[in-house]
Design an enzyme around this catalytic site. Structure first.
Site, PDB file in Angstrom:
ATOM      1  N   ALA A 172       3.623  19.504   0.276  1.00 33.05           N
ATOM      2  CA  ALA A 172       2.695  18.818  -0.636  1.00 33.05           C
ATOM      3  C   ALA A 172       3.447  17.878  -1.578  1.00 33.05           C
ATOM      4  O   ALA A 172       3.078  17.715  -2.730  1.00 33.05           O
ATOM      5  CB  ALA A 172       1.905  19.851  -1.437  1.00 33.05           C
TER       6      ALA A 172
ATOM      7  N   ARG B  72      -1.760   5.531   0.107  1.00 32.24           N
ATOM      8  CA  ARG B  72      -3.012   4.889   0.539  1.00 32.24           C
ATOM      9  C   ARG B  72      -4.254   5.422  -0.181  1.00 32.24           C
ATOM     10  O   ARG B  72      -5.347   4.880  -0.029  1.00 32.24           O
ATOM     11  CB  ARG B  72      -3.161   5.010   2.060  1.00 32.24           C
ATOM     12  CG  ARG B  72      -2.192   4.086   2.805  1.00 32.24           C
ATOM     13  CD  ARG B  72      -2.543   3.977   4.259  1.00 32.24           C
ATOM     14  NE  ARG B  72      -2.226   5.194   4.989  1.00 32.24           N
ATOM     15  CZ  ARG B  72      -2.863   5.590   6.084  1.00 32.24           C
ATOM     16  NH1 ARG B  72      -3.864   4.872   6.564  1.00 32.24           N
ATOM     17  NH2 ARG B  72      -2.517   6.693   6.697  1.00 32.24           N
TER      18      ARG B  72
ATOM     19  N   GLN C 154      10.846  18.950  -4.181  1.00 36.32           N
ATOM     20  CA  GLN C 154      11.595  18.033  -3.310  1.00 36.32           C
ATOM     21  C   GLN C 154      11.634  16.696  -4.056  1.00 36.32           C
ATOM     22  O   GLN C 154      10.677  15.933  -4.024  1.00 36.32           O
ATOM     23  CB  GLN C 154      10.871  17.892  -1.956  1.00 36.32           C
ATOM     24  CG  GLN C 154      11.623  17.026  -0.968  1.00 36.32           C
ATOM     25  CD  GLN C 154      10.743  16.586   0.197  1.00 36.32           C
ATOM     26  OE1 GLN C 154       9.521  16.564   0.105  1.00 36.32           O
ATOM     27  NE2 GLN C 154      11.388  16.207   1.295  1.00 36.32           N
TER      28      GLN C 154
ATOM     29  N   GLY D  30      11.522  13.197   4.279  1.00 34.72           N
ATOM     30  CA  GLY D  30      10.923  13.552   5.562  1.00 34.72           C
ATOM     31  C   GLY D  30      10.471  15.002   5.608  1.00 34.72           C
ATOM     32  O   GLY D  30      10.869  15.825   4.775  1.00 34.72           O
TER      33      GLY D  30
ATOM     34  N   TYR E 127       0.391  21.494   6.166  1.00 36.84           N
ATOM     35  CA  TYR E 127       0.385  20.336   5.274  1.00 36.84           C
ATOM     36  C   TYR E 127      -0.695  20.521   4.198  1.00 36.84           C
ATOM     37  O   TYR E 127      -1.819  20.906   4.511  1.00 36.84           O
ATOM     38  CB  TYR E 127       0.034  19.057   6.043  1.00 36.84           C
ATOM     39  CG  TYR E 127       1.076  18.560   7.016  1.00 36.84           C
ATOM     40  CD1 TYR E 127       2.352  19.104   7.076  1.00 36.84           C
ATOM     41  CD2 TYR E 127       0.770  17.499   7.873  1.00 36.84           C
ATOM     42  CE1 TYR E 127       3.291  18.619   7.965  1.00 36.84           C
ATOM     43  CE2 TYR E 127       1.703  17.003   8.763  1.00 36.84           C
ATOM     44  CZ  TYR E 127       2.965  17.572   8.814  1.00 36.84           C
ATOM     45  OH  TYR E 127       3.880  17.085   9.692  1.00 36.84           O
TER      46      TYR E 127
ATOM     47  N   ASN F 286       0.649  15.576  17.678  1.00 38.08           N
ATOM     48  CA  ASN F 286       1.158  16.633  16.802  1.00 38.08           C
ATOM     49  C   ASN F 286       0.295  16.735  15.546  1.00 38.08           C
ATOM     50  O   ASN F 286       0.117  15.767  14.819  1.00 38.08           O
ATOM     51  CB  ASN F 286       2.611  16.297  16.420  1.00 38.08           C
ATOM     52  CG  ASN F 286       3.187  17.284  15.415  1.00 38.08           C
ATOM     53  OD1 ASN F 286       2.791  18.446  15.386  1.00 38.08           O
ATOM     54  ND2 ASN F 286       4.123  16.811  14.604  1.00 38.08           N
TER      55      ASN F 286
HETATM   56  C1  UD1 Z   1       3.670  13.835  10.516  1.00 31.92           C
HETATM   57  C2  UD1 Z   1       4.413  14.206  11.805  1.00 31.92           C
HETATM   58  C3  UD1 Z   1       3.648  13.656  13.010  1.00 31.92           C
HETATM   59  C4  UD1 Z   1       2.234  14.190  13.002  1.00 31.92           C
HETATM   60  C5  UD1 Z   1       1.541  13.881  11.677  1.00 31.92           C
HETATM   61  C6  UD1 Z   1       0.214  14.592  11.611  1.00 31.92           C
HETATM   62  C7  UD1 Z   1       6.780  14.344  11.282  1.00 31.92           C
HETATM   63  C8  UD1 Z   1       8.079  13.644  11.351  1.00 31.92           C
HETATM   64  N1  UD1 Z   1       5.746  13.673  11.779  1.00 31.92           N
HETATM   65  O1  UD1 Z   1       3.739  12.439  10.413  1.00 31.92           O
HETATM   66  O2  UD1 Z   1       4.289  14.035  14.201  1.00 31.92           O
HETATM   67  O3  UD1 Z   1       1.488  13.621  14.071  1.00 31.92           O
HETATM   68  O4  UD1 Z   1       2.346  14.335  10.573  1.00 31.92           O
HETATM   69  O5  UD1 Z   1      -0.463  14.222  10.456  1.00 31.92           O
HETATM   70  O6  UD1 Z   1       6.708  15.465  10.820  1.00 31.92           O
HETATM   71  N2  UD1 Z   1       5.801  15.560   3.158  1.00 31.92           N
HETATM   72  C9  UD1 Z   1       6.606  16.129   2.194  1.00 31.92           C
HETATM   73  N3  UD1 Z   1       7.868  15.650   2.022  1.00 31.92           N
HETATM   74  C10 UD1 Z   1       8.358  14.625   2.774  1.00 31.92           C
HETATM   75  C11 UD1 Z   1       7.522  14.053   3.752  1.00 31.92           C
HETATM   76  C12 UD1 Z   1       6.257  14.541   3.918  1.00 31.92           C
HETATM   77  O7  UD1 Z   1       6.212  17.045   1.495  1.00 31.92           O
HETATM   78  O8  UD1 Z   1       9.521  14.255   2.539  1.00 31.92           O
HETATM   79  C13 UD1 Z   1       4.434  16.071   3.331  1.00 31.92           C
HETATM   80  C14 UD1 Z   1       3.390  15.050   3.009  1.00 31.92           C
HETATM   81  O9  UD1 Z   1       2.983  15.155   1.655  1.00 31.92           O
HETATM   82  C15 UD1 Z   1       2.276  15.435   3.959  1.00 31.92           C
HETATM   83  C16 UD1 Z   1       2.996  16.019   5.150  1.00 31.92           C
HETATM   84  O10 UD1 Z   1       4.271  16.381   4.693  1.00 31.92           O
HETATM   85  O11 UD1 Z   1       1.428  16.429   3.446  1.00 31.92           O
HETATM   86  C17 UD1 Z   1       3.097  15.035   6.307  1.00 31.92           C
HETATM   87  O12 UD1 Z   1       3.840  13.920   5.905  1.00 31.92           O
HETATM   88  P1  UD1 Z   1       3.457  12.457   6.383  1.00 31.92           P
HETATM   89  O13 UD1 Z   1       4.403  11.510   5.760  1.00 31.92           O
HETATM   90  O14 UD1 Z   1       2.022  12.222   6.199  1.00 31.92           O
HETATM   91  O15 UD1 Z   1       3.811  12.577   7.931  1.00 31.92           O
HETATM   92  P2  UD1 Z   1       3.356  11.609   9.069  1.00 31.92           P
HETATM   93  O16 UD1 Z   1       4.240  10.417   9.077  1.00 31.92           O
HETATM   94  O17 UD1 Z   1       1.908  11.405   9.014  1.00 31.92           O
END
Ligand code: UD1
Ligand code: CA
Length: 451
Positions: A9, A15, A75, A80, A103, A169
């Protein structure tokens, strides 16, 4: 075996175009984060870690408000999903059993789906939740043969051939906690985004001779919220399901499409809910109660046989015992109404106790606030509060007592007493026609002067 839970989170949710962290935006009167936590808590986890980042303090507070036992970890930089999970792993050191990653912005994963993943763990070291996407867009693609998963490729890194795959995924992953920690520590960031992809653990696991599997769920469960439009879509999806569930559970909804439920609304069997009723958080409606049209209810409890509305507002701490009647344009806040109390019309009861079978006349107000402090009003059993009584709290009205209409009650009223707190009426026989004539003459003069 115990289960652990990591909820990501940290993201800002660019967006959403908002100052509020994305996971605190609400669906069904609850932050998205609470939906994700509710899904995860169905596994009865021994440990739950929420990874925060943007708006960390507010997100951590919201997480603890839902479950005081949950841990949070910050974090600071969002490098990522793999990096995010890595932040949580030290808090799970030494935990036996499986760990799920969910998520915070994906509110609708069903408990049954998580159970299916747990079952699939008997066959695979790593289990990933996938779905057939109608529009695969920028989702990560699952390279799989049947249940066997080879790897996950992110859209940015995918070939045209891989982009043609529609099995995507969801982001939900499950593995043994120690194994997950180990795999996550091996993730690198040499990819198109320069991020630590959690999805890389599939390939890393396979290289180590561990198997990975995919469990498939309906796309509706994986609905993620990235924009306000998707937030509205999520609200609509939640409400559609909540209405259908209420109907299945034996609740009458006269116009289901106009009733809005909160994440935690409880409505008993044979309750009747009229059109345009809105439930805020913390409402319980018992069997056989009736809520008429256009009521707004938050943080309240309505017992069997009670009727509320139309056009009533129940605010936090409103406790209605059996057979209570609350009528139109009545507001109740932090007040306990015992069995059979009637509050029919145009009334405010705040910070009050009302004994059984007491009748509250139209236009009664508990004057509970002096501009600085709130005070309580206590009314006994079988009392009769005359219409338009102002009860200036703190004040007590005893059992079986009466107040005269239009009274301002500032002193306690003993049991069975009648209290009158208003100016005595003065009657002047024959004066009315004279007054009418006076007023007419004055009006005529005014009109003449203006002409
Ligand atoms: C991610 C997946 C993708 C999947 C998609 C589904 C990865 C690399 N990719 O992509 O395969 O189809 O979700 O929705 O995992 N977050 C953190 N810290 C970070 C990055 C993200 O807490 O450093 C959290 C975000 O707040 C979010 C979730 O992780 O709740 C997903 O992150 P997001 O950046 O939306 O991933 P996607 O690029 O959509
Ligand atoms: Ca996303």
């Amino acid at each position: 075996m115990p289960v652990s839970l990591v909820i990501l989170a940290a993201g800002q949710g660019t967006r959403m175009n908002s100052d509020l962290p994305k996971v605190l935006h609400q669906v069904a009167a609850a932050p998205l984060l609470h939906h994700a936590m509710q899904a995860g808590l169905s596994l009865d986890p021994e440990k739950l870690v929420v990874v925060t980042g943007h708006g960390a303090e507010a997100v951590a507070k919201a997480a603890r408000a839902y479950d005081a036992r949950c841990d949070t970890v910050m974090q600071a930089e969002q490098l990522g999903t793999g990096h995010a999970v890595a932040q949580a792993m030290p808090l799970l050191a030494g935990m036996a059993g499986d760990c799920f990653v969910l998520y915070g912005d994906t509110p609708f994963i069903r408990p049954e789906t998580l159970e299916a993943m747990l079952a699939a763990r008997a066959r695979h070291a790593v289990v990933v939740l996938g779905f057939e996407a109608r529009d695969p867009g920028r989702y990560g693609r699952l390279i799989a043969e049947g249940e066997a998963l080879q790897r996950i490729v992110e859209f940015k890194d995918a070939t045209d051939e891989e982009r043609a795959i529609t099995l995507c995924n969801s982001g939900v992953i499950c593995a043994d906690t120690a194994v997950l920690a180990d795999l996550v520590s091996a993730i690198g960031n040499s990819n198109a985004a320069g991020e630590y992809y959690l999805t890389d653990i599939v390939e890393i696991a396979r290289k180590r001779g561990l198997s990975a599997g995919v469990v498939i769920c309906d796309e509706a469960e994986t609905l993620g919220v990235n924009t306000r439009a998707q937030l509205a879509e999520a609200e609509a999806a939640f409400q559609a399901r909540a209405r259908a569930e209420a109907l299945d559970n034996g609740v009458t909804l006269t116009a289901p499409e106009t009733v809005f439920f909160a994440l935690d609304t409880h409505v008993g069997r044979d309750a009747i809910i009229g059109p345009n009723v809105i439930f805020g958080p913390g409402v319980t409606i018992e069997s056989g109660a009736e809520i008429l049209a256009f009521c707004h209810l938050t943080g309240c409890h309505v017992s069997r046989g009670a009727t509320v509305g139309p056009f009533a507002r129940l605010r936090p701490g409103a406790e209605l015992a059996e057979d209570v009647h609350v009528g139109n344009f009545v507001e109740i806040k932090n007040a306990i109404l015992d069995e059979g109390v009637k509050v029919g019309h145009l009334t405010y009861l705040g910070d009050a106790d009302v004994g059984e079978h007491t009748n509250i006349g139209a236009g009664t107000v508990t004057c509970n606030y002096d501009g600085v402090n709130k005070h309580r009003t206590k009314i006994g059993k079988r009392a009769f509060i005359g219409s338009d009584t102002m009860l200036v709290a703190p004040v007590t009205v005893g059992d079986g007592a009466m107040t005269g209409s239009g009274s301002v009650i500032t002193e306690n009223v003993p049991a069975e007493a009648v209290a009158l707190g208003r100016a005595k009426q003065v009657t002047k026989p024959g004066l009315a026609p004279k007054l009418f004539d006076m007023y007419k003459a004055a009006k005529a003069k005014r009109q003449k002067d203006q002409a």
